[in-house]
Design an enzyme around this catalytic site. Structure first.
Site, PDB file in Angstrom:
ATOM      1  N   LEU A 199      24.478 -28.585   0.600  1.00 15.14           N
ATOM      2  CA  LEU A 199      23.116 -28.093   0.819  1.00 15.14           C
ATOM      3  C   LEU A 199      22.870 -26.725   0.189  1.00 15.14           C
ATOM      4  O   LEU A 199      22.082 -25.931   0.685  1.00 15.14           O
ATOM      5  CB  LEU A 199      22.783 -28.054   2.314  1.00 15.14           C
ATOM      6  N   ALA A 219      20.896 -48.641  -4.031  1.00 13.97           N
ATOM      7  CA  ALA A 219      21.155 -50.044  -4.344  1.00 13.97           C
ATOM      8  C   ALA A 219      21.495 -50.792  -3.049  1.00 13.97           C
ATOM      9  O   ALA A 219      21.794 -50.177  -2.026  1.00 13.97           O
ATOM     10  CB  ALA A 219      22.306 -50.147  -5.342  1.00 13.97           C
ATOM     11  N   SER A 235      23.866 -44.614  -4.453  1.00 12.56           N
ATOM     12  CA  SER A 235      22.638 -43.988  -4.957  1.00 12.56           C
ATOM     13  C   SER A 235      22.939 -42.860  -5.930  1.00 12.56           C
ATOM     14  O   SER A 235      22.063 -42.059  -6.231  1.00 12.56           O
ATOM     15  CB  SER A 235      21.819 -43.434  -3.781  1.00 12.56           C
ATOM     16  N   THR A 280      15.243 -41.526   7.482  1.00 13.59           N
ATOM     17  CA  THR A 280      15.011 -41.341   8.915  1.00 13.59           C
ATOM     18  C   THR A 280      14.278 -40.040   9.194  1.00 13.59           C
ATOM     19  O   THR A 280      13.263 -40.009   9.893  1.00 13.59           O
ATOM     20  CB  THR A 280      16.345 -41.372   9.681  1.00 13.59           C
ATOM     21  N   ALA A 296      10.228 -39.712  10.161  1.00 16.00           N
ATOM     22  CA  ALA A 296       9.881 -39.129  11.452  1.00 16.00           C
ATOM     23  C   ALA A 296       8.897 -37.967  11.285  1.00 16.00           C
ATOM     24  O   ALA A 296       7.935 -37.835  12.045  1.00 16.00           O
ATOM     25  CB  ALA A 296      11.140 -38.659  12.171  1.00 16.00           C
ATOM     26  N   THR A 325      23.011 -37.652   7.525  1.00 13.33           N
ATOM     27  CA  THR A 325      23.259 -37.257   6.140  1.00 13.33           C
ATOM     28  C   THR A 325      24.571 -36.493   6.029  1.00 13.33           C
ATOM     29  O   THR A 325      25.367 -36.712   5.116  1.00 13.33           O
ATOM     30  CB  THR A 325      22.099 -36.383   5.627  1.00 13.33           C
ATOM     31  N   GLU A 361       0.822  -1.207   0.000  1.00 10.68           N
ATOM     32  CA  GLU A 361       0.000   0.000   0.000  1.00 10.68           C
ATOM     33  C   GLU A 361       0.856   1.258   0.000  1.00 10.68           C
ATOM     34  O   GLU A 361       0.604   2.212  -0.750  1.00 10.68           O
ATOM     35  CB  GLU A 361      -0.919   0.026   1.228  1.00 10.68           C
ATOM     36  N   CYS A 408       0.323   0.143   8.004  1.00  8.55           N
ATOM     37  CA  CYS A 408      -0.275   0.583   6.740  1.00  8.55           C
ATOM     38  C   CYS A 408      -1.670   1.166   6.958  1.00  8.55           C
ATOM     39  O   CYS A 408      -2.089   2.062   6.230  1.00  8.55           O
ATOM     40  CB  CYS A 408      -0.344  -0.586   5.759  1.00  8.55           C
ATOM     41  N   ARG A 412      22.027 -24.813  -6.727  1.00  6.14           N
ATOM     42  CA  ARG A 412      22.967 -24.532  -7.806  1.00  6.14           C
ATOM     43  C   ARG A 412      22.302 -24.660  -9.173  1.00  6.14           C
ATOM     44  O   ARG A 412      21.309 -25.374  -9.346  1.00  6.14           O
ATOM     45  CB  ARG A 412      24.165 -25.488  -7.720  1.00  6.14           C
TER      46      ARG A 412
END
Length: 362
Positions: free
Chosen positions: A198, A157, A162, A265, A269, A190, A46, A79, A201
């Site tokens: 992480l 696998a 992977s 995991t 969860a 991980t 606004e 506002c 890209r």
């Protein structure tokens, strides 16, 4: 109002703010100016629009806004007060602001003699702002869980490899989804297994303009030389075993949406706790067999306990298939076909120490 929603979409998709658009109309219905919120700390829609108009022309005008004008002094002033002081005669908005500290702008305007109309294109505005609205209403970020698997539901696998289950197009789509969320979340398992960066890209490996905040759940320490410690947005670590509290803690970092890539995991969860708002499942046309399934125990003991989903879309990404789905019957979500539509924080999250089985978290 439709134009207001178009303007709102011009604002940044991530960040600690709502995307809002505004259109100012003269008493004769002519467009005086348009505005939108360009990010936290910048003028709200606004005020952005009013700054483009001679103050004399604002007297008696109508402001059409996609979200209730705020009644709060934060990084910017309220506002509702700005509209009153400008002499705006009528305010039309789509949906109420759910924030306890911010709500009340409509009442303030009415008390000041302004004609206020609410609910115009409310369904469309709800759908447009769904992530932000859920995070404010529930006090935790919107949670998107992603995994990649073979056609038979395996995330790796039998020997644990992977890289890569899915093709280049699917992997690039994952990076775009990272950039479209405020934070990316994995477990310490991980980090220890894959040492992921992480980051979001591009095709050539370049960092995208929008980077999610890196979040690691779990009690085990993140190594001092871990790649995630060099993340451009910094690192938040959340030890403990209360997933709900961990997600709530992220709101203190301005996080409204979280992209979860933490492996079976973490994903299992969150699903078992009923904390997932959307699923992105990348399915590759391969068969792997073996024990390395994409999800673990979800608390489903028999068929009556199964977790039902609504599939929103299926999209081909090269040879792979992306399935986008949401929990069925969740009152906090509306489906598109429905008419209404660098810091360390020690909190208490969920049991999220397990390793990933999909190296697209790298």
């Amino acid at each position: 109002m439709r134009r207001g929603l178009e303007l709102a979409a011009l604002g940044p998709a991530v960040g600690d703010h709502a995307r809002v658009g505004a259109v100012l109309l003269s008493p004769d219905g002519d467009v005086l100016a348009e505005g939108w919120h360009k990010g936290a700390g910048t003028p709200h829609a606004e005020v952005d629009a009013m700054a483009k108009v001679d103050p004399e022309r604002l007297r008696g005008a109508t402001a059409v806004v996609t979200l209730e004008p705020c009644n709060h002094t934060g990084r910017t002033g309220p506002c509702a007060l700005a509209l009153l002081e400008a002499g705006v005669a009528r305010v039309v908005y789509a949906i109420d602001d759910p924030g306890a500290e911010v709500h009340g702008g409509a009442d303030r305007l009415r008390a000041g003699g302004v004609d206020v109309v609410s609910g115009v294109l409310a369904d469309q505005a709800e759908s447009f702002l769904e992530r932000w609205l859920l995070s404010v209403r529930l006090g935790r970020p919107w949670v998107t869980v992603k995994w990649a698997s073979s056609l038979d539901g395996r995330a790796a696998a039998p020997d644990g490899t992977s890289k890569w289950i899915t093709g280049a197009a699917a992997r690039q789509h994952v990076h775009e989804q990272r950039a479209a969320h405020d934070a990316i979340l994995v477990g310490t398992g991980t980090v220890l297994a894959d040492d992921p960066s992480l980051t979001a890209r591009g095709d050539a490996g370049e960092l995208l303009a929008d980077q999610p905040l890196a979040v690691v759940l779990g009690d085990r320490p993140v190594p001092a030389d871990a790649a995630v410690r060099r993340h451009p947005r910094g690192l938040v670590t959340l030890p403990g075993h209360d997933l709900g509290a961990s997600l709530a803690a992220l709101r203190g970092y301005g996080v409204h949406s979280v992209f979860v890539e933490g492996g079976p995991t973490v994903a299992s969860a969150l699903i078992a706790a009923g904390l997932v708002d959307e699923y992105l499942v990348y399915v590759a046309p391969v068969l792997l067999g073996g024990p390395r399934v994409a999800l673990g125990d979800l608390g489903v003991g028999s068929m009556p306990d199964r977790r039902r989903l609504d599939v929103l879309s299926t999209t081909a990404l090269g040879p792979d298939l992306l399935v986008r789905a949401r929990p069925q019957g969740d009152p906090h979500h509306r489906l598109p076909h429905e008419p209404s539509q660098q810091q360390h924080h020690h909190a208490t999250p969920g049991s999220a120490d397990g390793p990933t089985n999909d190296r697209s978290t790298t």
